[in-house]
Design a protein around this motif. Structure first.
Motif, short mmCIF file in Angstrom:
data_model
loop_
_atom_site.label_atom_id
_atom_site.label_comp_id
_atom_site.label_asym_id
_atom_site.label_seq_id
_atom_site.Cartn_x
_atom_site.Cartn_y
_atom_site.Cartn_z
N LEU A 179 8.77 7.90 -7.49
CA LEU A 179 8.25 6.77 -8.28
C LEU A 179 7.83 7.24 -9.68
O LEU A 179 8.15 6.60 -10.69
CB LEU A 179 7.06 6.14 -7.54
N GLY A 202 13.31 1.89 -1.78
CA GLY A 202 12.26 2.88 -2.03
C GLY A 202 12.62 3.79 -3.21
O GLY A 202 13.78 3.85 -3.64
N ALA A 254 10.73 -3.53 -1.57
CA ALA A 254 11.09 -2.46 -0.65
C ALA A 254 12.44 -2.71 0.01
O ALA A 254 13.16 -1.77 0.37
CB ALA A 254 10.01 -2.32 0.42
N LEU A 310 5.03 -3.71 -8.32
CA LEU A 310 5.42 -3.42 -6.94
C LEU A 310 5.15 -4.67 -6.14
O LEU A 310 3.99 -5.05 -5.94
CB LEU A 310 4.63 -2.22 -6.40
N ASN A 354 0.23 -2.85 -8.77
CA ASN A 354 0.48 -2.71 -7.34
C ASN A 354 0.15 -4.03 -6.66
O ASN A 354 -1.01 -4.32 -6.38
CB ASN A 354 -0.39 -1.57 -6.78
N ASN A 368 1.07 6.06 -3.04
CA ASN A 368 2.15 6.60 -3.89
C ASN A 368 1.96 6.12 -5.33
O ASN A 368 2.13 6.89 -6.28
CB ASN A 368 3.52 6.11 -3.41
N ALA A 369 1.62 4.84 -5.47
CA ALA A 369 1.49 4.24 -6.80
C ALA A 369 0.34 4.90 -7.57
O ALA A 369 0.49 5.25 -8.75
CB ALA A 369 1.26 2.74 -6.67
N HIS A 407 1.43 2.70 2.68
CA HIS A 407 1.71 3.92 1.92
C HIS A 407 1.88 3.72 0.43
O HIS A 407 1.56 4.58 -0.36
CB HIS A 407 2.98 4.59 2.48
N MET A 408 2.45 2.55 0.05
CA MET A 408 2.90 2.39 -1.34
C MET A 408 1.73 2.46 -2.33
O MET A 408 1.89 2.97 -3.44
CB MET A 408 3.65 1.06 -1.47
N SER A 409 0.55 1.96 -1.92
CA SER A 409 -0.59 1.97 -2.84
C SER A 409 -0.98 3.40 -3.20
O SER A 409 -1.34 3.69 -4.34
CB SER A 409 -1.79 1.27 -2.21
N THR A 448 1.69 -4.99 -3.75
CA THR A 448 2.28 -4.93 -2.40
C THR A 448 1.34 -5.64 -1.43
O THR A 448 0.19 -5.93 -1.74
CB THR A 448 2.49 -3.47 -1.95
#
Ligand code: NAP
Length: 248
Positions: free
Chosen positions: A56, A49, A32, A6, A70, A82-83, A78-80, A72
């Motif tokens: 994901l 996304g 992203a 990511l 990860n 989600n990951a 947010h992505m961390s 990012t």
């Protein structure tokens, strides 16, 4: 083996560079799609996304992803999460590749704050001349403090412009302390507001602020979920080898 990275940072691109010369390791890089002309990695990539943690997790199952990195940006909120959730759901290992925060040096006048509201409060009531490098999507918060002048620098042009008393600049790191000093002197800047992103590519503004004796207001990083963490691309490559039980 299939690694999903990511991306969104120089560290992610550095890891992609290390993997590009190791074609035996299948890897996909994910962006992203926020930046209009992103720096593209030298390995296979996708943009956009996934549709939350569930999306994901589903994508990783379809693509038979065996490990997730990860990498990012430290301020990607947010992505961390989600990951972490998607990796746990699929039962695959996850690593955070995160560069260290900047630390104040001798003579630095830093105020560390939690968010932009606190940064505005730290500016006080006297009109200030502020160099603002907080990212295109976060500038609007400063419309609540129109008494100050802003020199706002972003990677992409900001349209519509959310601040009135402002000069707008678009440019991309790396910057030099000499160039940053010139810019701050030219616009009679007295305060720098930035995020504690860390990394060498954008550190020059802090060096320049130190040289000129200016105040610096830094917003602190948002929380990340707990997971194994490294700071450099090489350490991430070592982790990839370790979790797959392979020599590199
Ligand atoms: P965010 O709040 O963590 O993510 C928002 C949503 O964007 C995520 O839920 C996800 O959408 C999508 N997304 C984020 N990173 C992605 C990636 N690498 N690949 C695919 N989808 C991704 O992040 P953000 O602050 O909006 O930042 C977006 C991207 O810009 C990140 O990759 C980040 O590394 C980079 N960036 C951010 C900053 C910053 O200050 N925030 C600065 C420089 C670079 P879905 O839920 O639909 O999957």
């Amino acid at each position: 083996m299939h690694i999903l990275i990511l991306g969104g940072t120089g560290e992610a691109n550095a890891l992609a560079g290390l993997l590009a010369v190791r074609p035996a390791i299948k890897a996909t890089f994910s962006l992203a799609g926020r930046t209009r002309a992103p720096v593209l990695p030298p390995i296979a990539y996708r943009i956009g996304g996934f549709g939350g943690a569930q999306g994901l997790a589903a994508w990783m199952r379809e693509q038979r992803v065996t490990a997730l990195v990860n990498a990012t940006h430290p301020f990607a909120r947010h992505m961390s999460f989600n990951a972490a959730q998607a990796a746990a759901e699929n039962g695959i290992p996850i690593l955070s590749l995160l560069r260290p925060e900047w630390q104040p040096g001798e003579g630095d006048q830093w105020t560390q704050v939690a968010n932009h509201e606190e940064a505005i409060a730290a500016l006080g009531f006297m009109p200030r001349r502020v160099f603002l490098t907080v990212g295109r999507l976060e500038l609007a918060a400063y419309a609540n403090a129109p008494e100050h002048f802003y020199l706002a620098r972003t990677i992409d042009e900001v349209e519509p412009k959310p601040l009135r008393n402002a000069v707008w600049l678009t440019s991309r790191a790396p910057f030099t302390p000499e160039g940053e000093c010139r810019l701050m002197i030219e616009h009679a800047i007295d305060t720098l507001i930035t995020k504690n992103s860390g990394g060498s590519a954008t550190e020059a503004k802090l060096v320049a602020a130190r040289m000129l004796g200016l105040s610096v207001i830094l917003t602190q990083r948002p929380a990340r979920p707990d997971m194994e963490q490294v700071e450099h691309a090489q350490a991430a490559l070592d982790w990839i080898a370790r979790v797959h039980g392979m020599p590199l």
